[in-house]
Motif scaffolding. Sequence first.
Motif, PDB file in Angstrom:
ATOM      1  N   ILE A  10       0.811  -1.224   0.000  1.00 36.91           N
ATOM      2  CA  ILE A  10       0.000   0.000   0.000  1.00 36.91           C
ATOM      3  C   ILE A  10       0.843   1.272   0.000  1.00 36.91           C
ATOM      4  O   ILE A  10       0.342   2.352  -0.301  1.00 36.91           O
ATOM      5  CB  ILE A  10      -0.998  -0.024   1.176  1.00 36.91           C
ATOM      6  CG1 ILE A  10      -2.168   0.941   0.923  1.00 36.91           C
ATOM      7  CG2 ILE A  10      -0.317   0.277   2.515  1.00 36.91           C
ATOM      8  CD1 ILE A  10      -3.478   0.491   1.449  1.00 36.91           C
ATOM      9  N   TYR A  59       9.504  -3.733  12.053  1.00 38.17           N
ATOM     10  CA  TYR A  59      10.371  -4.770  12.589  1.00 38.17           C
ATOM     11  C   TYR A  59      11.810  -4.440  12.226  1.00 38.17           C
ATOM     12  O   TYR A  59      12.103  -4.061  11.084  1.00 38.17           O
ATOM     13  CB  TYR A  59      10.031  -6.136  11.999  1.00 38.17           C
ATOM     14  CG  TYR A  59       8.567  -6.508  12.086  1.00 38.17           C
ATOM     15  CD1 TYR A  59       8.077  -7.277  13.136  1.00 38.17           C
ATOM     16  CD2 TYR A  59       7.675  -6.091  11.093  1.00 38.17           C
ATOM     17  CE1 TYR A  59       6.739  -7.626  13.208  1.00 38.17           C
ATOM     18  CE2 TYR A  59       6.327  -6.433  11.156  1.00 38.17           C
ATOM     19  CZ  TYR A  59       5.868  -7.201  12.212  1.00 38.17           C
ATOM     20  OH  TYR A  59       4.530  -7.536  12.269  1.00 38.17           O
ATOM     21  N   LEU A  84       4.990  -3.226   8.019  1.00 37.37           N
ATOM     22  CA  LEU A  84       3.745  -3.916   7.664  1.00 37.37           C
ATOM     23  C   LEU A  84       2.569  -3.237   8.370  1.00 37.37           C
ATOM     24  O   LEU A  84       2.570  -3.137   9.592  1.00 37.37           O
ATOM     25  CB  LEU A  84       3.781  -5.387   8.103  1.00 37.37           C
ATOM     26  CG  LEU A  84       4.796  -6.308   7.439  1.00 37.37           C
ATOM     27  CD1 LEU A  84       4.718  -7.705   8.069  1.00 37.37           C
ATOM     28  CD2 LEU A  84       4.546  -6.401   5.941  1.00 37.37           C
ATOM     29  N   PRO A  85       1.560  -2.798   7.608  1.00 31.94           N
ATOM     30  CA  PRO A  85       0.365  -2.281   8.271  1.00 31.94           C
ATOM     31  C   PRO A  85      -0.244  -3.392   9.110  1.00 31.94           C
ATOM     32  O   PRO A  85      -0.235  -4.562   8.707  1.00 31.94           O
ATOM     33  CB  PRO A  85      -0.571  -1.932   7.118  1.00 31.94           C
ATOM     34  CG  PRO A  85       0.280  -1.882   5.902  1.00 31.94           C
ATOM     35  CD  PRO A  85       1.427  -2.799   6.146  1.00 31.94           C
ATOM     36  N   VAL A  87      -2.950  -5.860  10.585  1.00 32.10           N
ATOM     37  CA  VAL A  87      -4.190  -6.409  10.059  1.00 32.10           C
ATOM     38  C   VAL A  87      -5.145  -6.453  11.237  1.00 32.10           C
ATOM     39  O   VAL A  87      -4.954  -7.215  12.188  1.00 32.10           O
ATOM     40  CB  VAL A  87      -3.985  -7.811   9.461  1.00 32.10           C
ATOM     41  CG1 VAL A  87      -5.281  -8.297   8.827  1.00 32.10           C
ATOM     42  CG2 VAL A  87      -2.876  -7.783   8.423  1.00 32.10           C
TER      43      VAL A  87
ATOM     44  N   PHE B  55      -4.126  -9.182  13.998  1.00 28.98           N
ATOM     45  CA  PHE B  55      -3.186 -10.287  13.819  1.00 28.98           C
ATOM     46  C   PHE B  55      -2.004 -10.073  14.764  1.00 28.98           C
ATOM     47  O   PHE B  55      -1.473  -8.959  14.848  1.00 28.98           O
ATOM     48  CB  PHE B  55      -2.618 -10.312  12.397  1.00 28.98           C
ATOM     49  CG  PHE B  55      -3.544 -10.838  11.325  1.00 28.98           C
ATOM     50  CD1 PHE B  55      -4.901 -10.982  11.543  1.00 28.98           C
ATOM     51  CD2 PHE B  55      -3.024 -11.180  10.080  1.00 28.98           C
ATOM     52  CE1 PHE B  55      -5.741 -11.461  10.528  1.00 28.98           C
ATOM     53  CE2 PHE B  55      -3.842 -11.663   9.073  1.00 28.98           C
ATOM     54  CZ  PHE B  55      -5.208 -11.799   9.297  1.00 28.98           C
ATOM     55  N   PRO B  57       1.494  -9.513  15.756  1.00 29.64           N
ATOM     56  CA  PRO B  57       2.515  -8.915  14.880  1.00 29.64           C
ATOM     57  C   PRO B  57       3.644  -9.867  14.475  1.00 29.64           C
ATOM     58  O   PRO B  57       4.153  -9.791  13.348  1.00 29.64           O
ATOM     59  CB  PRO B  57       3.069  -7.753  15.708  1.00 29.64           C
ATOM     60  CG  PRO B  57       1.986  -7.406  16.663  1.00 29.64           C
ATOM     61  CD  PRO B  57       1.291  -8.706  16.983  1.00 29.64           C
ATOM     62  N   VAL B  58       4.023 -10.768  15.376  1.00 36.66           N
ATOM     63  CA  VAL B  58       5.099 -11.714  15.036  1.00 36.66           C
ATOM     64  C   VAL B  58       4.608 -12.730  13.996  1.00 36.66           C
ATOM     65  O   VAL B  58       5.303 -13.045  13.028  1.00 36.66           O
ATOM     66  CB  VAL B  58       5.626 -12.412  16.314  1.00 36.66           C
ATOM     67  CG1 VAL B  58       6.653 -13.480  15.963  1.00 36.66           C
ATOM     68  CG2 VAL B  58       6.232 -11.381  17.271  1.00 36.66           C
ATOM     69  N   LEU B  60       2.277 -12.165  11.876  1.00 37.51           N
ATOM     70  CA  LEU B  60       2.090 -11.423  10.621  1.00 37.51           C
ATOM     71  C   LEU B  60       3.402 -11.340   9.842  1.00 37.51           C
ATOM     72  O   LEU B  60       3.424 -11.541   8.625  1.00 37.51           O
ATOM     73  CB  LEU B  60       1.552 -10.015  10.911  1.00 37.51           C
ATOM     74  CG  LEU B  60       1.447  -9.082   9.709  1.00 37.51           C
ATOM     75  CD1 LEU B  60       0.463  -9.625   8.669  1.00 37.51           C
ATOM     76  CD2 LEU B  60       1.030  -7.673  10.137  1.00 37.51           C
ATOM     77  N   LEU B  61       4.498 -11.071  10.544  1.00 42.99           N
ATOM     78  CA  LEU B  61       5.799 -11.001   9.864  1.00 42.99           C
ATOM     79  C   LEU B  61       6.165 -12.357   9.268  1.00 42.99           C
ATOM     80  O   LEU B  61       6.611 -12.449   8.124  1.00 42.99           O
ATOM     81  CB  LEU B  61       6.888 -10.540  10.836  1.00 42.99           C
ATOM     82  CG  LEU B  61       8.294 -10.458  10.229  1.00 42.99           C
ATOM     83  CD1 LEU B  61       8.365  -9.371   9.164  1.00 42.99           C
ATOM     84  CD2 LEU B  61       9.350 -10.201  11.307  1.00 42.99           C
ATOM     85  N   ASP B  64       4.126 -12.922   6.208  1.00 44.62           N
ATOM     86  CA  ASP B  64       4.573 -12.085   5.098  1.00 44.62           C
ATOM     87  C   ASP B  64       5.810 -12.696   4.423  1.00 44.62           C
ATOM     88  O   ASP B  64       5.914 -12.712   3.196  1.00 44.62           O
ATOM     89  CB  ASP B  64       4.872 -10.680   5.621  1.00 44.62           C
ATOM     90  CG  ASP B  64       5.066  -9.687   4.499  1.00 44.62           C
ATOM     91  OD1 ASP B  64       4.069  -9.354   3.834  1.00 44.62           O
ATOM     92  OD2 ASP B  64       6.218  -9.271   4.260  1.00 44.62           O
ATOM     93  N   ARG B  65       6.735 -13.213   5.229  1.00 41.36           N
ATOM     94  CA  ARG B  65       7.947 -13.858   4.696  1.00 41.36           C
ATOM     95  C   ARG B  65       7.607 -15.120   3.913  1.00 41.36           C
ATOM     96  O   ARG B  65       8.132 -15.361   2.830  1.00 41.36           O
ATOM     97  CB  ARG B  65       8.896 -14.225   5.841  1.00 41.36           C
ATOM     98  CG  ARG B  65       9.570 -13.060   6.485  1.00 41.36           C
ATOM     99  CD  ARG B  65      10.670 -12.488   5.582  1.00 41.36           C
ATOM    100  NE  ARG B  65      10.801 -11.064   5.790  1.00 41.36           N
ATOM    101  CZ  ARG B  65      11.463 -10.507   6.800  1.00 41.36           C
ATOM    102  NH1 ARG B  65      12.096 -11.271   7.662  1.00 41.36           N
ATOM    103  NH2 ARG B  65      11.506  -9.206   6.929  1.00 41.36           N
ATOM    104  N   ASP B  68       6.106 -14.432   0.568  1.00 42.71           N
ATOM    105  CA  ASP B  68       7.146 -13.985  -0.345  1.00 42.71           C
ATOM    106  C   ASP B  68       8.015 -15.163  -0.815  1.00 42.71           C
ATOM    107  O   ASP B  68       8.250 -15.342  -2.000  1.00 42.71           O
ATOM    108  CB  ASP B  68       8.015 -12.964   0.411  1.00 42.71           C
ATOM    109  CG  ASP B  68       8.507 -11.877  -0.503  1.00 42.71           C
ATOM    110  OD1 ASP B  68       7.704 -11.422  -1.342  1.00 42.71           O
ATOM    111  OD2 ASP B  68       9.689 -11.507  -0.386  1.00 42.71           O
ATOM    112  N   ALA B  97      -5.322  -2.472   5.134  1.00 42.42           N
ATOM    113  CA  ALA B  97      -4.199  -1.849   4.426  1.00 42.42           C
ATOM    114  C   ALA B  97      -3.068  -2.819   4.114  1.00 42.42           C
ATOM    115  O   ALA B  97      -2.212  -2.522   3.297  1.00 42.42           O
ATOM    116  CB  ALA B  97      -3.645  -0.684   5.257  1.00 42.42           C
ATOM    117  N   TYR B  98      -3.049  -3.975   4.744  1.00 44.87           N
ATOM    118  CA  TYR B  98      -1.931  -4.902   4.518  1.00 44.87           C
ATOM    119  C   TYR B  98      -2.032  -5.567   3.153  1.00 44.87           C
ATOM    120  O   TYR B  98      -1.051  -5.634   2.412  1.00 44.87           O
ATOM    121  CB  TYR B  98      -1.889  -5.960   5.629  1.00 44.87           C
ATOM    122  CG  TYR B  98      -0.955  -7.094   5.348  1.00 44.87           C
ATOM    123  CD1 TYR B  98       0.413  -6.869   5.213  1.00 44.87           C
ATOM    124  CD2 TYR B  98      -1.429  -8.388   5.187  1.00 44.87           C
ATOM    125  CE1 TYR B  98       1.287  -7.912   4.928  1.00 44.87           C
ATOM    126  CE2 TYR B  98      -0.568  -9.433   4.914  1.00 44.87           C
ATOM    127  CZ  TYR B  98       0.793  -9.197   4.782  1.00 44.87           C
ATOM    128  OH  TYR B  98       1.635 -10.223   4.492  1.00 44.87           O
TER     129      TYR B  98
END
Lengths: 90, 149
Positions: A10, A59, A84-85, A87, B55, B57-58, B60-61, B64-65, B68, B97-98
């Motif tokens: 975004i 992070y 990261l936004p 969620v 979510f 935060p850990v 979520l990261l 995300d990885r 990817d 927004a994510y």
Amino acid sequence: MAIEVRIPTILRNLTGGEKAVEGKGGTLDELFGDLDSRHPGLRDRLVDDKGLRKFVNVYLNDEDVRFLGGLEAAVSDGDNVTILPAVAGG
Amino acid sequence: MLTIARALVDQIVAHARADHPDEACGVVTGPAGADRPVRFVPMTNAERSPTFYKFDPVELLKLDREVDDLDEEIVIVYHSHTATEAYPSRTDVSYAAYAPDAHYVLVSTRDETETEFRSFRIVGGDFEGGRRVGAEVVEEEVVVVEPAG
């Protein structure tokens, strides 16, 4: 060497579509200031007058910076920063 | 339109039922660019709340990885409402927004037996002040693919 910063989908309109950009600084705050000079508007999306915005996760080398001092967290060349936004919702 | 296998619908609903009366949340990922939900990834609601979700935060990261590394995309972001209808609240829209291009699936567990399952797109807007601003909610059809035979 610089600090690599991963940009969420975004916010890529501010980085010309780039998924990751590089910056420099001794703290996260300085790094965001440096990035903002090349990608105007980026800092405002992440930071307000009280510090890091509540629903933005940042992070440093895979650790949540809220536990590392937030904007005052020390950064150096070779570090990786990921934005990261959150969620979330109701 | 969201096309989704019955097994994934059942997994999302089961997660929502299991966490009721708190809100449940998670994603379904799939191959990048295919708009095809494949991999069910339940997330921890760090708020453990009947009216809010976030979510962890850990997690979520990590997600995300993985997305990817596996050349995937977030196809669905789902969460439950436990006392209201399966429609995105203003809060839901402001934090969408994510994965801005995902299907936003809402499940309502307000009724003990009937589960509402609906899908939306959250379109347009900008990301300002840490929130999605000016985006619009558009409901879409859900096509559930039943197992063969």
